[in-house]
Design a protein around this motif. Structure first.
Motif, mmCIF file in Angstrom:
data_model
loop_
_atom_site.group_PDB
_atom_site.id
_atom_site.type_symbol
_atom_site.label_atom_id
_atom_site.label_comp_id
_atom_site.label_asym_id
_atom_site.label_seq_id
_atom_site.Cartn_x
_atom_site.Cartn_y
_atom_site.Cartn_z
ATOM 1 N N TYR A 11 0.486 -0.779 0.379
ATOM 2 C CA TYR A 11 0.282 -0.093 -0.267
ATOM 3 C C TYR A 11 1.248 1.458 -0.302
ATOM 4 C CZ TYR A 11 -3.012 -3.505 2.250
ATOM 5 O OH TYR A 11 -3.798 -4.782 1.913
ATOM 6 N N TRP A 34 4.626 -3.050 12.583
ATOM 7 C CA TRP A 34 4.724 -4.605 14.033
ATOM 8 C C TRP A 34 5.745 -5.004 14.901
ATOM 9 C CZ3 TRP A 34 0.858 -7.447 12.527
ATOM 10 C CH2 TRP A 34 0.422 -7.079 10.852
ATOM 11 N N SER A 63 -4.450 4.094 1.946
ATOM 12 C CA SER A 63 -3.395 4.928 0.288
ATOM 13 C C SER A 63 -4.713 5.098 -0.397
ATOM 14 C CB SER A 63 -2.983 3.627 0.077
ATOM 15 O OG SER A 63 -4.234 1.964 -0.001
ATOM 16 N N ASP A 98 -6.105 -4.188 -4.077
ATOM 17 C CA ASP A 98 -6.393 -4.341 -2.743
ATOM 18 C C ASP A 98 -7.104 -5.289 -1.758
ATOM 19 O OD1 ASP A 98 -4.990 -1.541 -2.871
ATOM 20 O OD2 ASP A 98 -6.322 -0.399 -2.192
HETATM 21 N N1 GSH Z 1 -6.530 -0.177 3.519
HETATM 22 C C1 GSH Z 1 -5.494 0.099 4.323
HETATM 23 C C2 GSH Z 1 -3.913 -1.254 4.427
HETATM 24 C C3 GSH Z 1 -2.644 -0.542 4.856
HETATM 25 C C4 GSH Z 1 -1.723 -1.612 5.908
HETATM 26 O O1 GSH Z 1 -2.851 -2.339 5.917
HETATM 27 N N2 GSH Z 1 -1.301 -1.756 5.949
HETATM 28 C C5 GSH Z 1 -0.055 -3.017 7.197
HETATM 29 C C6 GSH Z 1 1.545 -3.003 6.110
HETATM 30 S S1 GSH Z 1 1.516 -4.062 4.954
HETATM 31 C C7 GSH Z 1 -0.498 -2.402 7.929
HETATM 32 O O2 GSH Z 1 0.734 -1.228 8.438
HETATM 33 N N3 GSH Z 1 0.092 -3.054 9.110
HETATM 34 C C8 GSH Z 1 -0.342 -3.112 10.338
HETATM 35 C C9 GSH Z 1 -1.404 -3.620 11.021
HETATM 36 O O3 GSH Z 1 -2.062 -4.376 10.562
HETATM 37 O O4 GSH Z 1 -1.125 -3.369 12.349
HETATM 38 C C10 GSH Z 1 -4.708 1.338 2.914
HETATM 39 O O5 GSH Z 1 -4.895 1.034 1.704
HETATM 40 O O6 GSH Z 1 -3.917 1.396 3.180
#
Ligand code: GSH
Length: 202
Positions: A11, A34, A63, A98
């Motif tokens: 993203y 993370w 995003s 997405d």
């Molecule tokens: N729908 C969001 C998804 C963003 C997302 O899931 N980012 C992940 C990294 S690939 C994240 O930060 N995950 C951390 C978590 O779920 O705690 C976008 O389009 O920005």
């Protein structure tokens, strides 16, 4: 303006490519959502990257919103049609791409859980979505040079980021062998510096 980002997030890659294609300068602030104690939740209550921090310290996520904002503030190299069915078509491509990413990220995260805690049925459920949606992508692209219209759009950027991420995290899903048209599109995208400079790295 700064982008709270990680170099493996697809993203985030989408936004870095939009910034590059529109030639917008933006500071990249690398943070992993993370890592214990990471500051991402100070920027977004969702604790996810990307987050765009504007010069007045207001924040934008996710995003899709950021891509739309950037395309609106910089009218050069438009990536999203202004209105109507054209606009909806590009946004639908982005939703499809997405959606695969959401399933791929979930399957990958599940695969990292320790033995005994991993749920094969949950991973298979996500993989089923990925398989169906990749086929839909290939069918919808058909023989067209771009996902939508005659030029690069956000649709191609979103699709390219998704294909790159599936290869990166779920390499056993051999989409490029199965779908020659998606492979051709990805090859064409990778000739652009915006894509080549943002390949995810472990
Ligand atoms: N729908 C969001 C998804 C963003 C997302 O899931 N980012 C992940 C990294 S690939 C994240 O930060 N995950 C951390 C978590 O779920 O705690 C976008 O389009 O920005």
């Amino acid at each position: 303006m700064k982008l709270i980002a990680s170099l493996t997030s697809p993203y985030v890659r989408k936004i870095r490519i939009v910034l590059a294609e529109k030639k917008i300068d933006c500071e990249l602030v690398l943070e992993s959502p993370w890592v214990e104690g990471n500051p991402v939740s100070k920027y977004s209550p969702l604790g996810k990257v990307p987050v765009l921090v504007l010069d007045d310290d207001s924040t934008l996520y996710d995003s899709r919103v950021i891509a739309e904002y950037l395309d609106t503030v910089a009218p050069n190299n438009r990536l999203i049609p202004a209105s109507g069915r054209e606009r909806i078509s590009v946004k639908r491509w982005e939703a499809l791409a997405d959606g695969i990413l959401d399933a791929a990220v979930a399957a990958y995260i599940e695969s990292l859980r320790p033995d005994g805690e991993r749920s094969p049925s949950s991973m298979e459920r996500q993989r089923g979505k990925i398989r169906l949606a990749l086929k839909a992508m290939s069918d919808e692209l058909g023989e067209q040079p771009w996902c939508h219209g005659n030029n690069l759009s956000l649709a191609d950027i979103a699709v390219g980021c998704t294909l790159g991420y599936v290869s990166f995290r779920l390499p056993d899903i051999r989409w490029s062998e199965q779908y020659a048209n998606l492979a051709q599109l990805y090859e064409k995208l990778m000739q652009r510096s915006s894509f080549a400079d943002t390949v995810p790295q472990a």
